[in-house]
Design a protein around this motif. Structure first.
Motif, PDB file in Angstrom:
ATOM      1  N   UNK B  70       0.839  -1.204   0.000  1.00  0.00           N
ATOM      2  CA  UNK B  70       0.000   0.000   0.000  1.00  0.00           C
ATOM      3  C   UNK B  70       0.866   1.242   0.000  1.00  0.00           C
ATOM      4  N   UNK B 100       2.697  -1.524 -11.220  1.00  0.00           N
ATOM      5  CA  UNK B 100       2.726  -0.550 -10.131  1.00  0.00           C
ATOM      6  C   UNK B 100       2.329  -1.242  -8.832  1.00  0.00           C
ATOM      7  N   UNK B 102       0.118  -1.844  -5.670  1.00  0.00           N
ATOM      8  CA  UNK B 102      -1.341  -1.703  -5.653  1.00  0.00           C
ATOM      9  C   UNK B 102      -1.778  -0.396  -4.991  1.00  0.00           C
ATOM     10  N   UNK B 103      -0.971   0.141  -4.077  1.00  0.00           N
ATOM     11  CA  UNK B 103      -1.305   1.420  -3.448  1.00  0.00           C
ATOM     12  C   UNK B 103      -1.254   2.590  -4.414  1.00  0.00           C
ATOM     13  N   UNK B 104      -0.700   2.389  -5.602  1.00  0.00           N
ATOM     14  CA  UNK B 104      -0.660   3.449  -6.608  1.00  0.00           C
ATOM     15  C   UNK B 104      -1.827   3.375  -7.585  1.00  0.00           C
ATOM     16  N   UNK B 105      -2.647   2.337  -7.463  1.00  0.00           N
ATOM     17  CA  UNK B 105      -3.765   2.164  -8.393  1.00  0.00           C
ATOM     18  C   UNK B 105      -4.955   3.023  -7.949  1.00  0.00           C
ATOM     19  N   UNK B 107      -8.024   2.816  -8.538  1.00  0.00           N
ATOM     20  CA  UNK B 107      -9.195   2.035  -8.089  1.00  0.00           C
ATOM     21  C   UNK B 107      -9.033   1.580  -6.645  1.00  0.00           C
ATOM     22  N   UNK B 108      -7.792   1.277  -6.254  1.00  0.00           N
ATOM     23  CA  UNK B 108      -7.550   0.857  -4.870  1.00  0.00           C
ATOM     24  C   UNK B 108      -7.761   2.045  -3.934  1.00  0.00           C
ATOM     25  N   UNK B 109      -7.193   3.191  -4.309  1.00  0.00           N
ATOM     26  CA  UNK B 109      -7.378   4.414  -3.507  1.00  0.00           C
ATOM     27  C   UNK B 109      -8.865   4.697  -3.320  1.00  0.00           C
ATOM     28  N   UNK B 110      -9.604   4.588  -4.418  1.00  0.00           N
ATOM     29  CA  UNK B 110     -11.031   4.895  -4.379  1.00  0.00           C
ATOM     30  C   UNK B 110     -11.783   3.928  -3.461  1.00  0.00           C
ATOM     31  N   UNK B 111     -11.467   2.644  -3.575  1.00  0.00           N
ATOM     32  CA  UNK B 111     -12.155   1.657  -2.735  1.00  0.00           C
ATOM     33  C   UNK B 111     -11.826   1.868  -1.261  1.00  0.00           C
ATOM     34  N   UNK B 112     -10.565   2.111  -0.960  1.00  0.00           N
ATOM     35  CA  UNK B 112     -10.180   2.303   0.448  1.00  0.00           C
ATOM     36  C   UNK B 112     -10.853   3.546   1.032  1.00  0.00           C
ATOM     37  N   UNK B 113     -10.943   4.608   0.229  1.00  0.00           N
ATOM     38  CA  UNK B 113     -11.613   5.823   0.701  1.00  0.00           C
ATOM     39  C   UNK B 113     -13.083   5.544   0.988  1.00  0.00           C
ATOM     40  N   UNK B 115     -14.468   2.609   1.697  1.00  0.00           N
ATOM     41  CA  UNK B 115     -14.577   1.735   2.871  1.00  0.00           C
ATOM     42  C   UNK B 115     -14.405   2.523   4.157  1.00  0.00           C
TER      43      UNK B 115
END
Lengths: 125, 125
Positions: B70, B100, B102-105, B107-113, B115
């Motif tokens: 992350x 990259x 996964x913390x740079x993706x 979509x991951x940033x968006x999902x974590x935000x 959640x």
């Protein structure tokens, strides 16, 4: 008013926190009414206590702590609960809650699996 | 045939890897034709070299390495490229790529935000 603290490991590398900051920024875009702070277990500041004080000064009545850990080990299962007990003792008027680590969320698992299989994922040389 | 290696930090805690294993299992459900391995930078086995050898023995022509980090610091930016150079030297017939972290993706940033803001997220006492 409730606040959220994103709790991550921390690193000696100042750029390590960029994705953590990006999550906090995205939260501000999704809901401008929720104060958000970032906090680090070690090697980076602020620590959880300092981030909590900042939210308390902004007038929150409750704080949700979200562990941004993919792997779930001692930091998430032992260090964090101990820190939260200290926070509860220091701020008896604030309702603290701690979510599952993000690596335990099925939606996160699903997204990471999809990304890992996707042909078009950003590739580095 | 292409293979994928999920590359994570590792921990002394044997349960740390459970989310990493869960991502690998989910990949197997999404696409049974892609051999998947997990590898760890430190404190857990297998290491990247061993995981690569296992995929090579299964006959893959290319290997995509997906850093399950992350935060993006020295491990993702320095340690991993160095390890991949060693792999390329040891397996000149295999095409390696590194995605990259996964913390740079986005979509991951968006999902974590999402959640972190969601009222119904699993809460621990």
């Amino acid at each position: 008013m409730r606040g959220v603290i994103l709790f991550a490991h921390g690193s000696r590398d100042p750029r390590w926190r960029e994705p953590i900051d990006a999550v906090a920024r995205r939260m501000g875009e999704l809901d401008t009414g929720v104060p958000v702070g970032c906090a680090y277990l070690e090697l980076m500041s602020p620590d959880l206590r300092t981030a909590t004080q900042a939210l308390v000064q902004r007038g929150v009545a409750s704080i949700r702590i979200v562990p941004l850990f993919l792997g779930v080990g001692r930091h998430a299962r032992e260090d964090l609960p101990r820190l939260v007990e200290e926070l509860r003792a220091a701020h008896p008027g604030i309702a603290f809650s701690v979510t599952a680590a993000v690596g335990e969320e099925p939606e996160v698992i699903d997204l990471l699996a999809g990304l890992a299989l996707r042909p078009g994922i950003t590739s580095k040389p």
